[in-house]
Design a protein around this motif. Structure first.
Motif, mmCIF file in Angstrom:
data_model
loop_
_atom_site.group_PDB
_atom_site.id
_atom_site.type_symbol
_atom_site.label_atom_id
_atom_site.label_comp_id
_atom_site.label_asym_id
_atom_site.label_seq_id
_atom_site.Cartn_x
_atom_site.Cartn_y
_atom_site.Cartn_z
ATOM 1 N N LEU A 1 -13.153 -6.789 20.768
ATOM 2 C CA LEU A 1 -12.044 -7.281 19.951
ATOM 3 C C LEU A 1 -11.235 -6.167 19.323
ATOM 4 N N ARG A 2 -11.833 -5.001 19.159
ATOM 5 C CA ARG A 2 -11.217 -3.930 18.378
ATOM 6 C C ARG A 2 -9.830 -3.560 18.872
ATOM 7 N N ASN A 3 -9.587 -3.645 20.169
ATOM 8 C CA ASN A 3 -8.319 -3.205 20.739
ATOM 9 C C ASN A 3 -7.255 -4.289 20.775
ATOM 10 N N TYR A 4 -7.601 -5.483 20.333
ATOM 11 C CA TYR A 4 -6.676 -6.601 20.500
ATOM 12 C C TYR A 4 -6.339 -7.308 19.189
ATOM 13 N N LEU B 1 -2.508 -14.126 15.284
ATOM 14 C CA LEU B 1 -3.265 -13.413 16.315
ATOM 15 C C LEU B 1 -2.333 -12.730 17.313
ATOM 16 N N LEU B 2 -1.238 -13.381 17.675
ATOM 17 C CA LEU B 2 -0.264 -12.748 18.575
ATOM 18 C C LEU B 2 0.391 -11.542 17.905
ATOM 19 N N VAL C 1 0.054 -7.604 19.301
ATOM 20 C CA VAL C 1 1.163 -6.704 19.616
ATOM 21 C C VAL C 1 1.059 -5.409 18.813
ATOM 22 N N ILE C 2 0.740 -5.520 17.537
ATOM 23 C CA ILE C 2 0.629 -4.330 16.696
ATOM 24 C C ILE C 2 -0.516 -3.440 17.174
ATOM 25 N N ILE D 1 8.034 -1.626 18.131
ATOM 26 C CA ILE D 1 7.538 -1.831 16.771
ATOM 27 C C ILE D 1 8.163 -0.799 15.830
ATOM 28 N N PRO D 2 8.831 -1.235 14.785
ATOM 29 C CA PRO D 2 9.415 -0.277 13.835
ATOM 30 C C PRO D 2 8.341 0.607 13.202
#
Length: 401
Positions: free
Chosen positions: A53-56, A246-247, A251-252, A265-266
């Protein structure tokens, strides 16, 4: 009264029965998958961590492990309260705390021995065992009072403390569950406002600050005692908000690893969100876990068919033997990192070590089940998740007054 133990008086008319439901395999499955993810994440620069989960998102397997541990503690000690009263609960919490404490000390020694035999100074620095190898007497004394912890062992001292305190916590949850959860949330907030922590040695840092992470354990125990999902969790509004969050976190999280996304991403937003404070359970991490919990409540029923698949059966076995499997995972992570340093750090070796480590955990858990060497209760125990047939649900109304 029987043998000096007060037997709780159950208000039978107010208690639903769980006939034939038996063990909730989702508990063991979640805990087993969390143990796999923790192992994969503990191996530095491991391609296998892309399965975790860490990467998502903002949180990882640690939040799941803590929450499920609260659930299993409530089950284990709640069952003990019904059978043996509060004296039995206190005895069991003290015994389980001692078992985890001994496991922590043995794991600390095993890490030091493994690093010493490997002969790698880099591994000693990465694993925080350099000071133990250089000053064994003073360091072991600090470990004995839970002030020193090698890398990846921080969870065990937390559970030593939580088991010691779980009897009074259970007493409060059975009588004033909402107030107890509110007090836990208030303590969590105060940690972030005033920076409260528990002393540590030698650098005063806890990878998991017990004063903050207690919230997930209390939340899990509260949910188990309340025995119902709050109506708002199953509302479509909660589902939509959870999916959107979650989405957003997906993305972040990926933006720091995938260049095209990073350009979208700013920088101001990234600086505002990062770094996430894992030690004190950053609110963004907590919200991410709660969003995943909403999705689990919607889409993972008790009779979920995937629980019968071979992969999930392996996870269930690991979850049923979580204390020895956790300790094994820590040692496997050290050994895997040493192999990556000395033999090959390529993707093929990373995949082989990741798969081999998980298979070793499953094989060990299967062997433990076969020879019936299982922890008895608590956050790491398998038998805690069992609800016997015709056993009443634990609720605040069932407490003896």
């Amino acid at each position: 009264m029987h043998n000096g133990i007060a037997t709780p008086k159950l208000l039978v008319g107010e208690l639903p029965e769980l006939k034939g439901q038996g063990r909730d395999l989702r508990i063991d499955a979640c805990r087993g998958i969390a143990l796999w993810c923790i192992f994969l994440d503990h191996v530095p620069d491991n391609i296998g961590s892309w399965l975790t989960l860490r990467n998502y998102g903002f949180s990882d397997a640690a939040e799941i492990f803590m929450f499920v541990s609260g659930v299993t503690c409530a089950l284990a000690y709640g069952n003990a309260w019904r059978r043996e009263g509060w004296i039995g609960v206190i005895k069991r919490t003290l015994r389980r705390s001692w078992e985890i404490y001994v496991a922590f000390l043995l794991l600390t020694l095993a890490c030091a021995i493994l690093v010493h035999l490997a002969g790698g100074s880099r591994l000693a620095d990465v694993s925080n065992t350099r000071i133990l190898l250089d000053h064994p007497g003073a360091t072991l004394a600090q470990a004995a009072i839970l002030q020193y912890r090698p890398v990846n062992t921080d969870v065990l001292p937390i559970f030593v403390l939580l088991h010691l305190l779980f009897a009074p916590l259970l007493w409060l949850l059975l009588r004033v569950p909402k107030l107890t959860l509110g007090a836990s949330l208030a303590l969590y907030a105060l940690v972030h406002v005033f920076g409260w922590t528990v002393p540590a040695w030698p650098n005063s840092h806890w990878a998991f600050n017990p004063l903050a992470w207690q919230l997930l354990v209390v939340l899990g125990a509260w949910w188990m005692i309340e025995k119902r999902i709050p109506p708002w969790v199953m509302s479509r509004t909660a589902l939509v908000l959870a999916v959107l969050y979650l989405l957003f976190s997906l993305v972040i999280a990926l933006s720091s690893r995938i260049m095209p996304l990073d350009a979208l991403i700013p920088q101001v937003l990234e600086k505002l969100l990062y770094p996430l404070d894992k030690s004190n359970l950053d609110p963004l991490r907590l919200l991410h876990f709660l969003a995943m919990a909403v999705l689990a409540a919607w889409f993972v029923p008790r009779n979920w068919p995937w629980l019968m698949t071979p992969v999930m059966r392996g996870a269930i076995r690991c979850g049923q033997n979580s204390l020895p499997i956790y300790c094994l995972g820590v040692l496997l992570a050290f050994a895997s990192y040493r192999v990556l340093l000395d033999i090959s750090g390529g993707p093929a070796m990373q995949i082989a070590l990741s798969a081999g480590g998980i298979l070793a955990m499953i094989a060990t858990a299967t062997l433990l089940n076969l020879i019936s060497i299982k922890p008895r209760q608590g956050a790491f125990g398998p038998n805690s998740a069992r609800l016997s047939e015709n056993q009443p649900t634990m609720t605040p109304q069932s407490v003896a007054r």
